[in-house]
Design a protein around this motif. Sequence first.
Motif, PDB file in Angstrom:
ATOM      1  N   VAL A  61       0.841  -1.202   0.000  1.00 46.89           N
ATOM      2  CA  VAL A  61       0.000   0.000   0.000  1.00 46.89           C
ATOM      3  C   VAL A  61       0.872   1.245   0.000  1.00 46.89           C
ATOM      4  CG1 VAL A  61      -1.670   1.330   1.356  1.00 46.89           C
ATOM      5  CG2 VAL A  61      -1.995  -1.130   1.045  1.00 46.89           C
ATOM      6  N   GLY A  62       1.932   1.221   0.782  1.00 46.62           N
ATOM      7  CA  GLY A  62       2.855   2.352   0.835  1.00 46.62           C
ATOM      8  C   GLY A  62       2.508   3.348   1.930  1.00 46.62           C
ATOM      9  N   GLU A  63       3.369   4.320   2.069  1.00 48.15           N
ATOM     10  CA  GLU A  63       3.229   5.349   3.101  1.00 48.15           C
ATOM     11  C   GLU A  63       2.318   6.472   2.615  1.00 48.15           C
ATOM     12  OE1 GLU A  63       4.594   5.237   6.199  1.00 48.15           O
ATOM     13  OE2 GLU A  63       5.250   3.211   5.662  1.00 48.15           O
ATOM     14  N   PRO A  64       1.666   7.160   3.534  1.00 47.85           N
ATOM     15  CA  PRO A  64       0.833   8.293   3.132  1.00 47.85           C
ATOM     16  C   PRO A  64       1.667   9.477   2.653  1.00 47.85           C
ATOM     17  CG  PRO A  64       0.835   8.044   5.530  1.00 47.85           C
ATOM     18  CD  PRO A  64       1.611   6.894   4.960  1.00 47.85           C
ATOM     19  N   GLU A  65       1.111  10.225   1.730  1.00 46.13           N
ATOM     20  CA  GLU A  65       1.718  11.471   1.270  1.00 46.13           C
ATOM     21  C   GLU A  65       1.563  12.510   2.379  1.00 46.13           C
ATOM     22  OE1 GLU A  65       3.301  11.998  -1.701  1.00 46.13           O
ATOM     23  OE2 GLU A  65       3.034   9.868  -2.134  1.00 46.13           O
ATOM     24  N   PRO A  66       2.350  13.592   2.352  1.00 46.40           N
ATOM     25  CA  PRO A  66       2.278  14.611   3.410  1.00 46.40           C
ATOM     26  C   PRO A  66       0.877  15.166   3.672  1.00 46.40           C
ATOM     27  CG  PRO A  66       4.236  14.964   2.088  1.00 46.40           C
ATOM     28  CD  PRO A  66       3.441  13.880   1.402  1.00 46.40           C
ATOM     29  N   MET A  67       0.097  15.415   2.625  1.00 41.31           N
ATOM     30  CA  MET A  67      -1.257  15.947   2.819  1.00 41.31           C
ATOM     31  C   MET A  67      -2.125  14.965   3.606  1.00 41.31           C
ATOM     32  SD  MET A  67      -3.671  17.506  -0.103  1.00 41.31           S
ATOM     33  CE  MET A  67      -5.372  17.022  -0.125  1.00 41.31           C
ATOM     34  N   GLU A  68      -1.995  13.688   3.273  1.00 42.00           N
ATOM     35  CA  GLU A  68      -2.753  12.659   3.996  1.00 42.00           C
ATOM     36  C   GLU A  68      -2.280  12.572   5.444  1.00 42.00           C
ATOM     37  OE1 GLU A  68      -3.665   7.852   3.900  1.00 42.00           O
ATOM     38  OE2 GLU A  68      -2.541   8.756   2.241  1.00 42.00           O
ATOM     39  N   GLU A  69      -0.985  12.639   5.661  1.00 40.39           N
ATOM     40  CA  GLU A  69      -0.461  12.614   7.035  1.00 40.39           C
ATOM     41  C   GLU A  69      -1.053  13.750   7.854  1.00 40.39           C
ATOM     42  OE1 GLU A  69       3.797  12.713   6.885  1.00 40.39           O
ATOM     43  OE2 GLU A  69       3.954  10.560   6.557  1.00 40.39           O
ATOM     44  N   ASP A  70      -1.171  14.926   7.252  1.00 36.42           N
ATOM     45  CA  ASP A  70      -1.762  16.066   7.947  1.00 36.42           C
ATOM     46  C   ASP A  70      -3.219  15.796   8.311  1.00 36.42           C
ATOM     47  OD1 ASP A  70       0.629  17.435   7.759  1.00 36.42           O
ATOM     48  OD2 ASP A  70      -0.027  18.700   6.074  1.00 36.42           O
ATOM     49  N   MET A  71      -3.975  15.192   7.416  1.00 37.48           N
ATOM     50  CA  MET A  71      -5.387  14.907   7.685  1.00 37.48           C
ATOM     51  C   MET A  71      -5.547  13.812   8.735  1.00 37.48           C
ATOM     52  SD  MET A  71      -7.065  17.164   6.189  1.00 37.48           S
ATOM     53  CE  MET A  71      -8.480  16.576   7.048  1.00 37.48           C
TER      54      MET A  71
END
Length: 106
Positions: A61-71
């Motif tokens: 699946v992979g790691e979340p992008e920065p925007m997703e991490e913020d949410m």
Amino acid sequence: MLKLKFIGNDETVYDLEVSPGSSVMENAVRNSVPGIEAECGGACACATCHVYVDPDWMAKVGEPEPMEEDMLDFAIDVRANSRLSCQIEMRDELDGLTVRIPERQG
């Protein structure tokens, strides 16, 4: 068609057949999986589609992008395997993906 499995916080299993290119969130909403509200419609602007990715699937699946991490800061009970289901696109490598719905969402 690809396989996608949701496990509810009450341990109810939702086995779905889904199309490549669709998001995990879209498939949950389409199939009325409880606990996935998706209030923003998949714009990564809320955390109401929060799921826990089965640990066996995290690498694919992979790691979340920065925007997703913020949410994810707005989600309840965030863990190392937390993702927003609107940001996981189904593809051949994810055939059989299993995600769990957090207890406070169901």
